[in-house]
Design an enzyme around this catalytic site. Structure first.
Site, PDB file in Angstrom:
ATOM      1  N   SER A 207      44.634  35.866  43.558  1.00  0.00           N
ATOM      2  CA  SER A 207      45.096  37.070  44.243  1.00  0.00           C
ATOM      3  C   SER A 207      44.342  38.279  43.702  1.00  0.00           C
ATOM      4  CB  SER A 207      46.614  37.241  44.067  1.00  0.00           C
ATOM      5  OG  SER A 207      47.103  38.275  44.898  1.00  0.00           O
ATOM      6  N   ASN A 208      44.908  39.477  43.862  1.00  0.00           N
ATOM      7  CA  ASN A 208      44.288  40.706  43.371  1.00  0.00           C
ATOM      8  C   ASN A 208      45.377  41.663  42.898  1.00  0.00           C
ATOM      9  OD1 ASN A 208      45.107  42.417  45.755  1.00  0.00           O
ATOM     10  ND2 ASN A 208      43.804  40.917  46.810  1.00  0.00           N
ATOM     11  N   TYR A 209      44.982  42.873  42.517  1.00  0.00           N
ATOM     12  CA  TYR A 209      45.910  43.801  41.876  1.00  0.00           C
ATOM     13  C   TYR A 209      46.660  44.721  42.837  1.00  0.00           C
ATOM     14  CZ  TYR A 209      43.629  42.543  37.463  1.00  0.00           C
ATOM     15  OH  TYR A 209      43.141  41.867  36.376  1.00  0.00           O
ATOM     16  N   ALA A 274      45.116  44.165  50.810  1.00  0.00           N
ATOM     17  CA  ALA A 274      43.947  43.690  50.074  1.00  0.00           C
ATOM     18  C   ALA A 274      43.895  42.176  50.232  1.00  0.00           C
ATOM     19  CB  ALA A 274      44.046  44.089  48.601  1.00  0.00           C
TER      20      ALA A 274
END
Length: 399
Positions: A207-209, A274
């Site tokens: 995943s991402n932030y 995102a």
């Protein structure tokens, strides 16, 4: 604001002590304030506090009739240009939703036909109870404005959703509501938010932030401007603004499916999520055990959702985000053209003070027919309204 009479109704929550600063702040902003208090609210703070602040009699008793004021609840209802209920407990929300009139506050509220602002504060479990959510939706359907509670330390001694927002934020919210634009009435706005996650095995994922704060702020701002808003959200710790329809997804493919579905009937689509660019070629059925110093995962490119929407759009306005760490202008301009978007919102996610996880952001807007528009650093809610201003002024004008 030409009309500035605001009736403030205080109910029996521990946060009622904060209402004194809200009343003082409203007076400083030029409002004339009259206060009514429930019996329960008087257990936490006395009427004398608000009488001293407002220099007005505080209403506490439905049957306190005088020769000068034979029907006090109607007198207050006729006087008020705006109404604030703070802290709005689950009890008062339920009574308002069902038209119950069994004390001074509820009887007066039933007689008021001017804008009502509700600021809930309660335990998270009460806030998320289906009955409370159902009652809040009823109020929204009736045109009542409801402010989302904050997350923080609750009276019970643990952190949760339901905390009364800061006093200055409440005042700002009321004023913004009174002065808010209604330029998206009759429009359907679809917004994606948060991150997507791609499973590796039953316990791990890529995943991402992204926190989702930007997308959720855009949804709230669009709703305030009168739009019918659908939020397609990856996993977050955020609660959507009451009245915003929310669809929760996890993977990029789930996001693609839901966005394609909603896009067909949308007037505006904003891809603020995102999105994970890759997914694991083969997800393990069981937890991958540590067997050596290295582990190789084969990644496969995910579908390009923004480009896909751009290829099928008709009259919809399509807005994408470009989260960049370098060459922001070049990358955003290329994305604008290659995705067939109407606008790209570019932001520098390499900075620690804006972007992912922060309450503030600073962006540059790229459109086909205008020079880039740089929006200075501010909180994401205010920034959302500025982005919507450009959508309305620069893009919707082509309709």
């Amino acid at each position: 604001m030409e009309r500035k009479n605001i009736a403030v109704f205080l109910t029996g929550g521990i946060a009622v002590y904060k209402a004194a600063n809200v009343v003082r702040g409203l007076i400083k902003k030029g409002f004339k304030v009259k206060v009514a208090m429930s019996e329960a609210s008087q257990k936490f703070i006395t009427p004398y506090t608000f009488q001293a602040l407002t220099h007005e009699k505080v209403y506490t008793d439905l049957f306190e009739i005088t020769d000068d004021n034979p029907i006090p609840h109607i007198e207050l209802a006729d006087w008020a240009d705006f109404t604030l209920i703070i802290p709005a407990t689950a009890n008062i929300i339920a009574k308002m939703a069902n038209g119950i009139a069994d004390d001074f506050i509820t009887t007066t509220l039933l007689a008021i036909d001017t804008p009502k602002f509700v600021v809930p504060a309660m335990n998270e479990k009460m806030l998320l109870n289906n009955a409370t959510k159902r009652n809040m939706q009823t109020l929204i359907n009736d045109g009542v404005k409801i402010m989302s509670p904050d997350t923080g330390m609750l009276a019970e001694g643990y952190t949760g959703k339901g905390r009364l927002p800061k006093e200055e934020e409440i005042i700002e919210w009321i004023i913004n509501k009174i002065n808010s634009k209604k330029d998206l009435v009759g429009k359907k706005v679809v917004i994606s938010a948060g991150s997507t996650i791609e499973p590796i095995d039953p316990v791990r994922y890529i995943s991402n932030y992204s926190s989702g704060k930007m997308g959720y702020a855009l949804a709230e701002a669009a709703f305030e401007r009168g739009a019918s808003v659908t939020l397609v959200s990856g996993p977050t710790n955020l609660l959507a603004t009451p009245g915003v329809k929310i669809n929760r997804i996890k993977t990029t493919k789930e996001l693609e499916r839901k966005m394609n579905e909603e896009f067909k009937t949308a007037d505006i689509a904003i891809m603020a999520a995102a999105v994970s660019d890759y997914h694991v070629a083969k997800v393990a059925n069981n937890k991958i055990k540590k067997t050596g110093e290295k582990l190789t995962l084969e990644l496969v490119q995910n579908p390009d959702i923004l480009k896909g929407l751009g290829s099928v759009k008709e009259k919809q306005i399509l807005v994408g985000f470009a989260a960049e760490t370098n060459n922001l202008y070049e990358n955003a301009q290329n994305k604008l053209l290659s995705k067939h978007a109407d606008m790209i919102v570019g932001n520098d996610v390499s900075r620690k003070d804006i972007g992912f996880g922060n309450d503030d952001n600073e962006v540059t807007l790229f459109t086909l027919k205008n020079s880039p528009i740089k929006l200075p650093k501010t909180n994401k809610k205010e920034l959302s309204h500025k982005i919507l201003d450009v959508i309305v002024e620069k893009l919707m004008s082509k309709e």
